[in-house]
Scaffold this motif. Structure first.
Motif, mmCIF file in Angstrom:
data_model
loop_
_atom_site.group_PDB
_atom_site.id
_atom_site.type_symbol
_atom_site.label_atom_id
_atom_site.label_comp_id
_atom_site.label_asym_id
_atom_site.label_seq_id
_atom_site.Cartn_x
_atom_site.Cartn_y
_atom_site.Cartn_z
ATOM 1 N N HIS A 191 -49.787 28.154 6.985
ATOM 2 C CA HIS A 191 -49.442 28.738 8.283
ATOM 3 C C HIS A 191 -50.202 28.146 9.463
ATOM 4 O O HIS A 191 -50.007 28.582 10.594
ATOM 5 N N ALA A 192 -51.071 27.189 9.230
ATOM 6 C CA ALA A 192 -51.970 26.739 10.301
ATOM 7 C C ALA A 192 -51.215 26.281 11.544
ATOM 8 O O ALA A 192 -51.579 26.648 12.672
ATOM 9 N N PHE A 193 -50.167 25.491 11.379
ATOM 10 C CA PHE A 193 -49.425 24.994 12.542
ATOM 11 C C PHE A 193 -48.612 26.097 13.228
ATOM 12 O O PHE A 193 -48.760 26.307 14.435
ATOM 13 N N ALA A 219 -58.291 27.997 7.995
ATOM 14 C CA ALA A 219 -57.342 26.934 8.344
ATOM 15 C C ALA A 219 -56.667 27.203 9.681
ATOM 16 O O ALA A 219 -56.523 26.301 10.512
ATOM 17 N N ILE A 220 -56.264 28.451 9.913
ATOM 18 C CA ILE A 220 -55.605 28.803 11.172
ATOM 19 C C ILE A 220 -56.588 28.727 12.331
ATOM 20 O O ILE A 220 -56.284 28.165 13.389
ATOM 21 N N GLY A 221 -57.777 29.281 12.130
ATOM 22 C CA GLY A 221 -58.787 29.252 13.175
ATOM 23 C C GLY A 221 -59.195 27.846 13.564
ATOM 24 O O GLY A 221 -59.413 27.544 14.743
ATOM 25 N N GLY A 268 -66.872 30.719 17.532
ATOM 26 C CA GLY A 268 -66.273 31.055 16.248
ATOM 27 C C GLY A 268 -67.099 32.074 15.487
ATOM 28 O O GLY A 268 -68.327 32.112 15.617
ATOM 29 N N VAL A 269 -66.407 32.896 14.703
ATOM 30 C CA VAL A 269 -67.076 33.846 13.813
ATOM 31 C C VAL A 269 -66.510 33.644 12.416
ATOM 32 O O VAL A 269 -65.292 33.680 12.221
#
Length: 320
Positions: A98-100, A150-152, A168-169
């Motif tokens: 789902h990253a893109f 991956a999404i972040g 970022g966390v």
């Protein structure tokens, strides 16, 4: 001797089926979305790709031959994790597929709220020519990405194209490319006051359930926008509604909710400072291809060689 069996509970293009069959030429491969296609094969399946709630009883039955379950979604919180662990069934997720599409949705929501696209769409429907006091821009603002997987990572990469500062966390607190400052999970409250946008990309676990409530929204800037594409239960929805009503935060872009579909009675539907999408941020024309080619086939090669799947193996102690 009975043939080893792999069941895929989704309709796949023939070229994808052919790729799988090349890896397991001596196996029986059953694939199809309709339950009638695979229901008589589930108890005999050594591998199942694609989770359905109706599979639970057969997969966990004493006579089940299941060794490995490949989820077709990134989130596994709806699956019987404790029972799968007790039966030593390997579980892999579709994390990364789902990253893109999701990162594109994140920025669609951020840009939509910032440039008031949702307001102008409503005005278009009534043929209203009105400026709507639009004056914000995304460039050089600060975004907090809560959950740098991956999404972040992809969202952070895109943020850099807008000259944004990225905070970022993540659970480990380990640094990541395109993230200017990384914080551990217990430092969340330190991050929130510094963000113009707070983006939640976390999985739902015991630790993340209701992570965002009134306390967290009060720590955010009154000019900040809240974006949630993780899971609805990560947020105390009533507290979010209150924060939006009172102007504690400026607005929200929401793809996930505590209960789905979102009730017609929810006040979120009518709020001018909210954009709602119906849990579609991960939808993409390339979904099946990415699951099969990037995750299932590499994991299948590992499995056949006697190794544990190397892609997205779920840690049951963490819940993802």
């Amino acid at each position: 001797m009975a043939m080893r069996k792999l069941v895929v509970t989704h309709n796949l293009e023939q070229n994808l089926l052919d790729q799988i069959k090349q890896i397991i030429p001596d196996w029986e491969l059953i694939a199809g979305k309709d339950k009638e296609v695979w229901q008589n094969h589930v108890k005999d399946a050594e591998i199942i790709a694609g989770w359905k709630q109706s599979l639970k009883d057969d997969c966990l039955a004493p006579e089940s031959k299941l060794k490995w379950l490949q989820s077709w979604s990134a989130g596994v919180n709806s699956m019987p994790l404790e029972e799968l662990e007790a039966k030593d069934i390997l579980l892999t997720s579709a994390n990364g597929v789902h990253a893109f599409p999701i990162s594109e949705t994140i920025f669609a929501l951020m840009l939509g709220l910032t440039r008031k696209i949702h307001t102008y769409v409503k005005n278009q429907q009534t043929k209203t020519w009105h400026h709507a006091n639009m004056n914000l821009e995304l460039h050089e603002k600060t975004v907090g990405i809560i959950g740098v997987g991956a999404i972040g990572k992809e969202a952070a990469k895109i943020a850099k194209a807008f000259g944004m500062k990225v905070l970022g966390v993540r659970h480990s607190g380990m640094p990541e490319e395109f993230v200017d400052e990384m914080y551990s999970s217990d430092q969340l409250d330190l991050v929130l006051p510094n963000c113009d946008y707070v983006v939640v990309t976390l999985p739902l676990t015991k630790k993340t359930r209701q992570l965002f409530g009134a306390k967290q929204f009060k720590k955010m800037k009154s000019s900040a926008f809240f974006i949630n594409i993780g899971r609805g239960e990560i947020v105390v929805e009533a507290d979010l509604v209150q924060a939006l009503k009172e102007g504690t935060i400026a607005g929200a872009g929401l793809d996930v909710f505590e209960k789905e579909p979102l009730s017609p009675d929810s006040p979120l539907w009518e709020m001018e400072n909210v954009i709602i999408t119906p849990h579609t941020s991960g939808s993409t024309e390339h979904y099946n291809k990415r699951v099969v080619e990037n995750i299932l086939i590499p994991n299948l090669r590992d499995y056949l060689s006697g190794k544990k799947p190397s892609k997205n193996l779920v840690d049951f102690s963490k819940g993802y």
